[in-house]
Design an enzyme around this catalytic site. Structure first.
Site, PDB file in Angstrom:
ATOM      1  N   SER A 477      57.876 -30.318 -45.457  1.00 26.41           N
ATOM      2  CA  SER A 477      57.865 -30.597 -44.023  1.00 26.41           C
ATOM      3  C   SER A 477      58.407 -29.435 -43.193  1.00 26.41           C
ATOM      4  O   SER A 477      57.804 -28.374 -43.151  1.00 26.41           O
ATOM      5  CB  SER A 477      58.652 -31.893 -43.778  1.00 26.41           C
ATOM      6  N   ASP A 488      53.233 -15.940 -42.891  1.00 28.86           N
ATOM      7  CA  ASP A 488      52.133 -15.498 -42.029  1.00 28.86           C
ATOM      8  C   ASP A 488      52.496 -14.234 -41.260  1.00 28.86           C
ATOM      9  O   ASP A 488      51.642 -13.374 -41.022  1.00 28.86           O
ATOM     10  CB  ASP A 488      51.738 -16.606 -41.062  1.00 28.86           C
ATOM     11  N   LYS A 502      53.613 -31.537 -47.192  1.00 27.79           N
ATOM     12  CA  LYS A 502      53.695 -32.510 -46.091  1.00 27.79           C
ATOM     13  C   LYS A 502      53.460 -31.780 -44.774  1.00 27.79           C
ATOM     14  O   LYS A 502      54.272 -30.946 -44.361  1.00 27.79           O
ATOM     15  CB  LYS A 502      55.064 -33.205 -46.067  1.00 27.79           C
TER      16      LYS A 502
END
Length: 750
Positions: A477, A488, A502
């Site tokens: 999460s 990224d 999740k």
């Protein structure tokens, strides 16, 4: 289907009438605690909470689904899985009687008549008492361990026992296995009989203490989690504990309690809390009675449920509570002591961010690597909205620790997110801002398809140097948001196992705000409901797929049973357009070299080889679904396991001077005891030894960062490529973390 009260009433009466045979056994008994009225029935508040929850879930859930016959069938399946996942209490005869409920649980909720699910729960309680009573009866005669038979303990895919005779056989095998485990551990028959009789009797007492709130909580959990895996209903008790976990503080005495036999025992004391400051309490002390105020009557709590005792000890800050204590070093007839404490706000520091420095030496070079362990993305929303300048926050704590590590001269930082199950979305966003100058962090899409980009708007970084993030299957999460953003941006290396997967956001709905009751006491609980899905800034989702590490460590095999992909009703993976962002470096420039150095090092590492051998043994044990009940056969297996564990312990001793093994109870030699049957002293020692054991994956991650620093130092051109912002960022002072407005924070549960 319309609600058919006659049929449901018949089912309820069937359970009640059968239940009446043993109702006398489910009274207060010897516990001294006021028992629930049997059979259990729902309250008007619970019926209202169920209907309110349905209104929210069918209208405002991210993937709203009607509460109809189809949903009822799924709730039915989930409810029985929660009650009897191993299929050891109910029979096919029981299930046939309850089969009509498959299409009636939706009507039960809409019509505010929960007699049907409560009748199921009542029968579950009855069956549990019957089964444990049957097991106790088997102890009197003992078992023949020369017979060749096996016990299938993994019943995930088993059918319900067809009748009472088949259920009796199953429980005879279960009880026989319990006895055999203790026998193999060296216990004699008398000790085994006493241990198991006490165990089963204790189970019966705990079952008798189940009340209507437990029944309702279980049923509503079945409904909520049927909509998606991360939507939950939180009754008043569960809601309070969730709030404590998020803000890492409570108002009480600062003691971790544990149920032992009929007593509530002090397990550990929280540093800085009233209990430890008093100097009058210690681990092992048993709480006999609790009184409110300086002169309030003392209420005997022997035999009480742990949460009931906890509720009496917790209370508002600056109020007084009195504990009647049976000291740890006194026998059962020892002298009792009265300890008076004033409740205070207690911080749960064990669950807060922590730091340490790891010195990595390779050849003639030693580098300091800072490690920050973050168990969750916590935030005290209430204190923050009230303007408390010292509100608890994961981002604030990590920023402070980063400043301290910089002062200690570390050259790289490892953020350890292993088993960090998430928390606040706002904290994941702001904590990412400590490591990037500014920019988007996450994209959030609501049920209408509208996408909002959230990020860090404050220039500057608390840490601008080399960074690695450790993850595993338990990283979920909000942790995945942070790890994905770091990956990224190419801001740091992601190291470890693929994460949980999740990719959804939950919001807390306080159902009492919509209640018609004037009571100030919480009545209806809270609904933790999925309202959004989040996406990486590259447009991909962590849903199902999780975050794939740049440098992968061996999996422990839990991914077959643990993770988003194991849920039948998990949302599908999707992607959206990427956000407007630019990577701040290109870690691919030295990733092949780091992988090569890592592979070469672990190939020669005795500690890494030991970890792999322990993981292989763990997977072998996990793969077993049945076990022999023949003593001779099991004794051979026991000796084989003993030899394996002895070898592991010897290798640990040679490597790091400890006797610790993998740290999972399944990897250690079975002593046949449950956790609360072992001595408190040995349990505390085991925890202490586990903390001292060498953390092989963490040390290897620190060594990978050591290599990264060395490669960058040796090649200025490479450094300009792999260091954030070309290594030219001037905004490196510890900055105040970016924070969303207080009004936005409560919706960011994750």
């Amino acid at each position: 289907m319309k609600f058919r009260p006659a049929l449901v009433l018949l089912l309820a009466l069937t359970a009640t009438c059968v239940f009446a045979q043993s109702a006398a056994d489910l009274g207060a008994g010897s516990t001294g605690r006021k028992a629930a009225s049997w059979p259990l029935t729902s309250t008007p508040s619970e019926a209202q909470a169920a209907q309110l929850s349905a209104r929210f879930l069918t209208r405002f859930h991210y993937d709203a689904q009607p509460l109809d016959d189809a949903m009822s069938a799924r709730i039915y399946k989930a409810y029985f899985k929660l009650l009897d996942s191993e299929k050891v209490f109910f029979t096919q005869v029981d299930m046939a009687k309850f089969a009509p409920l498959k299409t009636q649980l939706d009507d039960a909720i809409w019509n505010q008549d929960l007699s049907a699910p409560f009748s199921v729960f009542n029968l579950y309680v009855q069956r549990a008492v019957e089964r444990m009573t049957y097991a106790r009866g088997l102890l009197k005669q003992g078992f023949d361990f020369s017979v060749d038979e096996s016990y299938t303990f993994d019943r995930d895919h088993a059918d319900w026992p067809k009748d009472q005779a088949e259920l009796d056989t199953l429980w005879r095998q279960r009880t026989k296995n319990d006895w055999l485990r203790l026998k193999l551990a060296g216990k004699n028959d008398d000790d085994i009989r006493k241990t198991l009789d006490k165990r089963y009797a204790g189970y019966i007492e705990r079952v008798k203490q189940l009340d209507g709130e437990d029944a309702f909580q279980t049923f509503m959990t079945a409904y909520a989690e049927t909509t998606d895996p991360h939507t939950d209903y939180l009754g008043p008790r569960a809601a309070e504990n969730f709030d404590i976990a998020m803000k890492l503080s409570l108002e009480g005495i600062g003691a971790q309690l544990q149920a032992r036999d009929d007593y509530t025992m002090i397990f550990t004391l929280v540093p800085g809390g009233p209990a430890i400051k008093s100097g009058k309490l210690k681990s092992g002390d048993r709480i006999v009675a609790v009184g409110q105020g300086d002169n309030g009557p003392l209420t005997d709590v022997i035999g009480w449920r742990l949460d009931d005792v906890v509720n009496r000890i917790r209370g508002k800050k600056d109020t007084t509570v009195r504990l009647e204590i049976l000291p740890a070093d006194a026998g059962l007839d020892g002298k009792h002591e009265i300890v008076t404490l004033v409740r205070k706000k207690v911080s749960i520091e064990d669950s807060a961010a922590k730091k340490k420095v790891v010195d990595i030496k390779d050849g003639d070079v030693t580098r300091k690597i800072g490690v920050i362990e973050l168990p969750s993305f916590y935030s005290d929303f209430g204190a923050r909205s009230e303007g408390d300048k010292d509100f608890k926050s994961a981002t604030r704590d990590v920023a402070k620790l980063l400043g301290e590590l910089k002062a200690e001269g570390v050259q790289g930082i490892v953020v350890d997110l292993r088993n960090n199950g998430g928390g606040s979305l706002a904290e994941a966003n702001s904590l990412t801002g400590l490591f990037i100058d500014k920019g988007p962090v996450v994209q959030v899409r609501d049920s209408k398809g509208q996408v909002e980009v959230q990020g860090d708007d404050n220039a500057g970084m608390a840490w601008s140097g080399p960074l690695a993030v450790m993850v595993n299957r338990g990283t979920a999460s909000a942790s995945e948001i942070f790890a994905a953003a770091i990956q990224d941006y190419h801001r740091g290396l992601i190291v470890g196992e693929p994460t949980f997967g999740k990719g959804t956001v939950q919001n807390l709905v306080d159902l009492d705000r919509f209640s018609q009751s004037d009571s100030e006491k919480p009545q209806l609980g809270e609904l933790k409901m999925t309202i959004q899905e989040f996406f990486r800034i590259n447009g991909g989702s962590t849903q199902l797929k999780g975050v794939t590490p740049d440098i992968a460590f061996p999996k422990n095999g839990d991914d077959k049973d643990f993770g988003e992909s194991t849920y039948d009703n998990a949302l599908k993976w999707t992607q959206i357009a990427p956000a407007d962002y630019q990577p701040v470096a290109n870690l691919n420039a030295y990733l092949p070299q780091l992988l090569q150095l890592h592979d070469a090092r672990v190939t020669k590492s005795p500690a890494w080889k030991l970890m792999l051998d322990e993981l292989a043994q763990y997977k072998t044990m996990r793969a077993k679904t049945s076990i022999s009940l023949n003593f001779a056969t099991r004794e051979v297996e026991r000796k084989q396991q003993d030899a394996i564990q002895s070898d592991f312990r010897a290798r640990h001793k040679a490597i790091d001077g400890t006797d610790a093994t993998l740290g999972d109870e399944q990897s250690n030699l079975d002593d046949g005891l449950n956790a609360n049957e072992r001595s408190l002293k040995s349990e505390l020692k085991q925890e202490k030894d586990a903390k001292k054991a060498k953390d092989v994956p963490l040390n290897e991650t620190a060594h990978i960062l050591f290599d990264a620093i060395g490669l960058a130092k040796a090649d200025p051109k490479l450094a300009a490529e792999v260091l954030p912002y070309g290594g030219k960022s001037s905004s490196t002072a510890a900055v105040a973390p970016s924070s969303p407005s207080p009004a936005a924070v409560p919706a960011a549960q994750h």
